[in-house]
Design a protein around this motif. Structure first.
Motif, PDB file in Angstrom:
ATOM      1  N   GLN A  76       0.818 -11.339  -2.989  1.00 37.85           N
ATOM      2  CA  GLN A  76       1.673  -9.972  -2.674  1.00 37.85           C
ATOM      3  C   GLN A  76       1.775  -9.739  -1.166  1.00 37.85           C
ATOM      4  O   GLN A  76       2.852  -9.513  -0.627  1.00 37.85           O
ATOM      5  CB  GLN A  76       1.033  -8.791  -3.569  1.00 37.85           C
ATOM      6  CG  GLN A  76       1.155  -9.012  -4.879  1.00 37.85           C
ATOM      7  CD  GLN A  76       0.433  -7.716  -5.587  1.00 37.85           C
ATOM      8  OE1 GLN A  76      -0.306  -7.204  -5.211  1.00 37.85           O
ATOM      9  NE2 GLN A  76       0.601  -7.795  -6.889  1.00 37.85           N
ATOM     10  N   ILE A  83      -0.147  -3.325   6.766  1.00 41.50           N
ATOM     11  CA  ILE A  83      -0.141  -2.264   7.958  1.00 41.50           C
ATOM     12  C   ILE A  83      -1.025  -2.672   9.011  1.00 41.50           C
ATOM     13  O   ILE A  83      -2.176  -3.334   8.955  1.00 41.50           O
ATOM     14  CB  ILE A  83      -1.342  -1.096   7.456  1.00 41.50           C
ATOM     15  CG1 ILE A  83      -0.684  -0.406   6.092  1.00 41.50           C
ATOM     16  CG2 ILE A  83      -1.439  -0.007   8.304  1.00 41.50           C
ATOM     17  CD1 ILE A  83      -1.689  -0.004   5.027  1.00 41.50           C
ATOM     18  N   ARG A 102       9.081  -8.136   5.381  1.00 48.13           N
ATOM     19  CA  ARG A 102       9.124  -7.163   6.527  1.00 48.13           C
ATOM     20  C   ARG A 102       9.481  -7.975   7.832  1.00 48.13           C
ATOM     21  O   ARG A 102      10.231  -7.472   8.678  1.00 48.13           O
ATOM     22  CB  ARG A 102       7.519  -6.567   6.750  1.00 48.13           C
ATOM     23  CG  ARG A 102       7.399  -5.793   7.623  1.00 48.13           C
ATOM     24  CD  ARG A 102       6.134  -5.429   8.210  1.00 48.13           C
ATOM     25  NE  ARG A 102       5.314  -6.628   8.895  1.00 48.13           N
ATOM     26  CZ  ARG A 102       5.445  -6.812  10.176  1.00 48.13           C
ATOM     27  NH1 ARG A 102       6.350  -6.124  10.907  1.00 48.13           N
ATOM     28  NH2 ARG A 102       5.107  -8.022  10.827  1.00 48.13           N
ATOM     29  N   TYR A 134      -4.045  -5.296   4.105  1.00 45.35           N
ATOM     30  CA  TYR A 134      -3.089  -4.980   3.047  1.00 45.35           C
ATOM     31  C   TYR A 134      -3.649  -4.146   2.488  1.00 45.35           C
ATOM     32  O   TYR A 134      -4.857  -3.809   2.011  1.00 45.35           O
ATOM     33  CB  TYR A 134      -3.131  -6.387   2.202  1.00 45.35           C
ATOM     34  CG  TYR A 134      -2.159  -6.359   1.177  1.00 45.35           C
ATOM     35  CD1 TYR A 134      -0.760  -6.237   1.156  1.00 45.35           C
ATOM     36  CD2 TYR A 134      -2.740  -6.460  -0.253  1.00 45.35           C
ATOM     37  CE1 TYR A 134      -0.039  -5.960   0.254  1.00 45.35           C
ATOM     38  CE2 TYR A 134      -1.761  -6.334  -1.423  1.00 45.35           C
ATOM     39  CZ  TYR A 134      -0.588  -6.189  -1.372  1.00 45.35           C
ATOM     40  OH  TYR A 134       0.235  -5.988  -2.378  1.00 45.35           O
ATOM     41  N   ASP A 135      -2.679  -3.094   1.948  1.00 42.89           N
ATOM     42  CA  ASP A 135      -2.979  -1.954   1.108  1.00 42.89           C
ATOM     43  C   ASP A 135      -2.602  -2.162  -0.370  1.00 42.89           C
ATOM     44  O   ASP A 135      -1.134  -1.948  -0.503  1.00 42.89           O
ATOM     45  CB  ASP A 135      -2.357  -0.666   1.540  1.00 42.89           C
ATOM     46  CG  ASP A 135      -2.561   0.682   0.871  1.00 42.89           C
ATOM     47  OD1 ASP A 135      -3.075   0.315  -0.434  1.00 42.89           O
ATOM     48  OD2 ASP A 135      -2.318   1.876   1.325  1.00 42.89           O
ATOM     49  N   GLN A 140      -2.717  -0.819  -3.136  1.00 46.30           N
ATOM     50  CA  GLN A 140      -2.099   0.616  -3.809  1.00 46.30           C
ATOM     51  C   GLN A 140      -0.645   0.591  -3.590  1.00 46.30           C
ATOM     52  O   GLN A 140       0.297   0.906  -4.417  1.00 46.30           O
ATOM     53  CB  GLN A 140      -3.049   1.798  -3.422  1.00 46.30           C
ATOM     54  CG  GLN A 140      -3.583   2.387  -4.498  1.00 46.30           C
ATOM     55  CD  GLN A 140      -5.212   1.776  -4.427  1.00 46.30           C
ATOM     56  OE1 GLN A 140      -5.669   1.860  -3.282  1.00 46.30           O
ATOM     57  NE2 GLN A 140      -5.695   0.966  -5.428  1.00 46.30           N
ATOM     58  N   ARG A 141      -0.287   0.548  -2.234  1.00 50.02           N
ATOM     59  CA  ARG A 141       1.046   0.618  -1.721  1.00 50.02           C
ATOM     60  C   ARG A 141       1.773  -0.655  -1.597  1.00 50.02           C
ATOM     61  O   ARG A 141       3.051  -0.620  -1.631  1.00 50.02           O
ATOM     62  CB  ARG A 141       1.086   1.334  -0.424  1.00 50.02           C
ATOM     63  CG  ARG A 141       0.678   3.000  -0.693  1.00 50.02           C
ATOM     64  CD  ARG A 141       0.253   3.720   0.688  1.00 50.02           C
ATOM     65  NE  ARG A 141       1.370   3.213   1.939  1.00 50.02           N
ATOM     66  CZ  ARG A 141       1.317   3.291   3.025  1.00 50.02           C
ATOM     67  NH1 ARG A 141       0.066   3.147   3.567  1.00 50.02           N
ATOM     68  NH2 ARG A 141       2.117   2.997   3.581  1.00 50.02           N
ATOM     69  N   GLY A 142       1.128  -1.666  -1.747  1.00 51.79           N
ATOM     70  CA  GLY A 142       1.832  -3.040  -1.609  1.00 51.79           C
ATOM     71  C   GLY A 142       2.346  -3.197  -0.333  1.00 51.79           C
ATOM     72  O   GLY A 142       3.376  -4.089  -0.462  1.00 51.79           O
ATOM     73  N   VAL A 143       1.709  -2.879   0.591  1.00 52.37           N
ATOM     74  CA  VAL A 143       2.471  -2.989   2.158  1.00 52.37           C
ATOM     75  C   VAL A 143       1.309  -3.438   2.975  1.00 52.37           C
ATOM     76  O   VAL A 143       0.159  -3.113   2.636  1.00 52.37           O
ATOM     77  CB  VAL A 143       2.812  -1.781   2.575  1.00 52.37           C
ATOM     78  CG1 VAL A 143       4.032  -1.215   1.872  1.00 52.37           C
ATOM     79  CG2 VAL A 143       2.120  -0.626   2.684  1.00 52.37           C
ATOM     80  N   TYR A 181       5.191  -9.469   0.772  1.00 58.42           N
ATOM     81  CA  TYR A 181       5.540  -8.271   1.536  1.00 58.42           C
ATOM     82  C   TYR A 181       5.831  -8.642   3.065  1.00 58.42           C
ATOM     83  O   TYR A 181       6.778  -8.395   3.625  1.00 58.42           O
ATOM     84  CB  TYR A 181       4.579  -7.363   1.402  1.00 58.42           C
ATOM     85  CG  TYR A 181       4.870  -6.130   2.106  1.00 58.42           C
ATOM     86  CD1 TYR A 181       5.774  -4.913   1.609  1.00 58.42           C
ATOM     87  CD2 TYR A 181       4.477  -5.834   3.481  1.00 58.42           C
ATOM     88  CE1 TYR A 181       6.209  -4.146   2.373  1.00 58.42           C
ATOM     89  CE2 TYR A 181       4.847  -4.806   4.159  1.00 58.42           C
ATOM     90  CZ  TYR A 181       5.725  -3.772   3.643  1.00 58.42           C
ATOM     91  OH  TYR A 181       6.187  -2.803   4.531  1.00 58.42           O
TER      92      TYR A 181
END
Ligand SMILES: [Zn+2]
Length: 505
Positions: free
Chosen positions: A237, A274, A245, A266-267, A269-272, A241
């Motif tokens: 994932q 950072i 991006r 990688y977060d 929960q938010r699937g992003v 992402y």
């Protein structure tokens, strides 16, 4: 616009030694009792001297040989300096310019979604595998009340093998498949338990894109390192992402001025992803040889001994199941995925006379079903592989139908709750339940004659042209001759009735 995804991995696996890499502290997982597995060495107290755990070195070599790496004859230890609360020494003991192994290769099936890759094998070069000690763990107050952070050093000094690949992967899915294959290898070789929840297998992914603009210009996006991914799903994932991006950020640019490598987290929960901090250059770590540790010299003879002692790679087993045992790639893959004990069990079933395809169906369906019901692992399966093999051999020898074989296995499993199960138990179960196919044709013909004599009405109906009347006769014969081959019974009953018919006319 066309583009290529370029991914390389850095995989960290904790070696399953009993003690840490440079001291005698235990490595067991004790999250509820922080700082009990520590000593002057792993606490980094002044004057404490590290000594290499030979077992850790041998396990790391085994992993590297599994990855088809070259083993160095001379390897040394370097200090990687950085300051962080979970690193009491102020440096990590690692290997900088002379790792113990290099130049390996792993192969996975290429992702068919990648243009032109369908049906191909992705060859992923392994740059190096080296050894290092793990850091401790910072524990932060997550209640939001702002209590002080704490440090647990139980993990500090645990042996880690770091595996670094070339950026040869071409999609997030391939990254996931490679990590899965590395995990299987380490598990089959018994060098790591690869428990991802406990952080014993984690990985960083380096990812960027080569953008092929319509103008003919190709631009490369800055490399992003996504740190500390601790599940296969998160790895895939996070890479997906990051592809989207980077496409959004750079897709329209034919020139990218700042190509500095950056570090992201990688977060899930938010699937992003950072951004965390810009990557330190190697020089920032001020690597230098550790003066407290002697280099390790490995002879060619020693490497040969290790090589000869190597278990079969899961990849090679998967291949062998297809070429030697005739399994489909899918079936072979399903068995291998379940781990070494499971694959060994399967091979023992085959060794005791079962047809490989039949054995594969059974272990992935019947046996798996029983394991799920009883919530146990293959090591705890109550019936031996030898007995399962014997049952299946009886199927291929036409002594048992598949249905009867299933009944026999279930009976053995329930019998095992109070007794030990042996070959005699199997024979007893088959006899008591009348599971055996009636093999003697004469016996079968006798039963048929009796049924015909006892049932004048259906017989007359049949002779009068009612074909369906044969059904009830067939059913009775099957009940009498339990376990008989239904096809055989059907043809014998029809023959007997047709003989009556021609006798009557
Ligand atoms: Zn220690």
């Amino acid at each position: 616009m066309k583009y290529d995804v370029i991914i390389g991995l850095e995989v960290h696996a904790q070696l399953q030694t009993k003690t840490k890499i440079f001291c005698g502290c235990a490595t067991d997982f004790t999250p509820d009792a922080p700082n009990i597995r520590t000593c002057p060495v792993c606490l980094g107290l002044p004057g404490a001297l590290p000594v290499l755990n030979r077992r850790a070195f041998e396990m790391a070599v085994k992993a590297a040989l599994g990855l088809r790496c070259q083993i160095a004859h001379f390897t040394k230890w370097d200090r990687k300096q950085y300051f962080y609360p979970d690193l009491p020494k102020g440096y990590q003991i690692s290997q900088y310019d002379l790792p113990f192994s290099h130049s390996g290769l792993m192969e996975i099936p290429a992702d068919p979604e990648v243009a032109g890759a369908e049906g191909l094998t992705r060859k992923v070069r392994i740059i190096r595998a080296h050894l290092e000690d793990d850091a401790g763990k910072n524990i932060h107050d997550e209640s939001g009340r702002g209590s002080e952070s704490q440090v647990d050093l139980n993990r500090a000094g645990t042996p880690l093998v770091e595996i670094v690949t070339e950026p040869d992967l071409r999609s997030p899915k391939e990254a996931r498949m490679l990590l899965e294959e590395i995990r299987l290898l380490l598990l089959y070789f018994g060098v790591s338990d690869c428990n991802m929840q406990e952080g014993n297998l984690r990985c960083d992914a380096n990812i960027n894109l080569h953008l092929h603009h319509d103008s003919g210009i190709t631009t490369k996006t800055p490399i992003v390192e996504i740190k500390n991914l601790n599940s296969f799903r998160f790895l895939e994932q996070a890479c997906e992402y990051e592809v989207s991006r980077q496409l959004k950020t750079y897709g329209h640019l034919e020139e990218i001025a700042d190509r500095t490598k950056r570090t992201f987290g990688y977060d899930p929960q938010r699937g992003v992803t950072i951004e965390q901090r810009s990557k330190e250059e190697a020089a920032d770590y001020r690597y230098f040889p550790d003066p407290d540790l002697v280099p390790v010299i490995v002879t060619a003879d020693q490497i040969q001994l290790w090589q000869a002692d190597l278990p079969e790679r899961p990849q090679d087993r998967r291949q062998r199941y297809q070429t030697e045992l005739g399994l489909s790639p899918y079936d072979a893959g399903v068995i291998i995925e379940q781990g070494r004990a499971f694959a060994d069990f399967f091979e023992q079933i085959v060794a005791h006379g079962a047809e490989p395809k039949q054995a594969s169906n059974w272990i992935t369906q019947e046996i798996q079903r029983i394991l799920n019901e009883r919530k146990c692992s293959i090591g705890e399966f109550p019936v031996s592989a030898e007995l399962v093999g014997t049952i299946l051999k009886k199927v291929s020898d036409k002594q048992l139908t598949l249905k009867a074989a299933r009944e026999a296995l279930d009976a053995l499993v329930s019998y095992s709750e109070e007794n030990t199960v042996s070959q005699e138990t199997l024979e007893k179960v088959i006899q008591e339940r009348g599971l055996a196919i009636v093999q003697n044709d004469e016996l079968l013909l006798n039963i048929i004659q009796q049924v015909i004599q006892k049932n004048p009405k259906p017989v007359a109906d049949y002779l009068g042209g009612k074909q369906a009347a044969a059904g009830s006769l067939l059913g009775q014969v099957m009940r009498e001759a339990r376990g008989a081959d239904p096809q055989l019974v059907k043809s014998l009953v029809t023959q007997a009735l047709d003989a009556l018919k021609s006798g009557n006319s």
